[in-house]
Design an enzyme around this catalytic site. Sequence first.
Site, short mmCIF file in Angstrom:
data_model
loop_
_atom_site.label_atom_id
_atom_site.label_comp_id
_atom_site.label_asym_id
_atom_site.label_seq_id
_atom_site.Cartn_x
_atom_site.Cartn_y
_atom_site.Cartn_z
CB SER A 153 -68.79 11.42 24.58
OG SER A 153 -68.31 12.65 24.04
CG HIS A 179 -53.66 11.82 20.22
ND1 HIS A 179 -54.12 12.00 18.94
CD2 HIS A 179 -54.59 12.34 21.03
CE1 HIS A 179 -55.28 12.62 18.97
NE2 HIS A 179 -55.60 12.83 20.24
CB CYS A 238 -72.89 12.53 27.41
SG CYS A 238 -72.02 13.62 26.28
#
Length: 124
Positions: A68, A73, A88
Amino acid sequence: MQGLHLTADLRQCGCDAALLTDAIRLGAHCVQAVDDAGLQAVAQLFHTFPATAQGPGGVTATVLLAESHLCVHTWPETGAVTLDVYVCNFGGDHSAKAHALLNTLLALFQPAHYQQKELLRGLV
């Protein structure tokens, strides 16, 4: 589509300040952390935002995984970071690898305070 989504909001990070402003440097750490966790990177995008009146621009680092994704950030003006790890578990349980990846990043950023959340996704 069953998976595990881990998030963490970090405050007052004590890491080298360049990790919050240098996309290439942060990206290299992210790719290494993904590899160390036993996950498979398939693509990556690292972006440094322009400086503002508040100081240097932050960074977004995204590593697309076969399992995935990882997104980081940064907000250098406040010493804050958000982490997003999603795996996943369709072909196998990657939960331990997701936790290992998140723990490596927590150690890298050295936050004075953080809040971590865990969401099981795709359960019917």
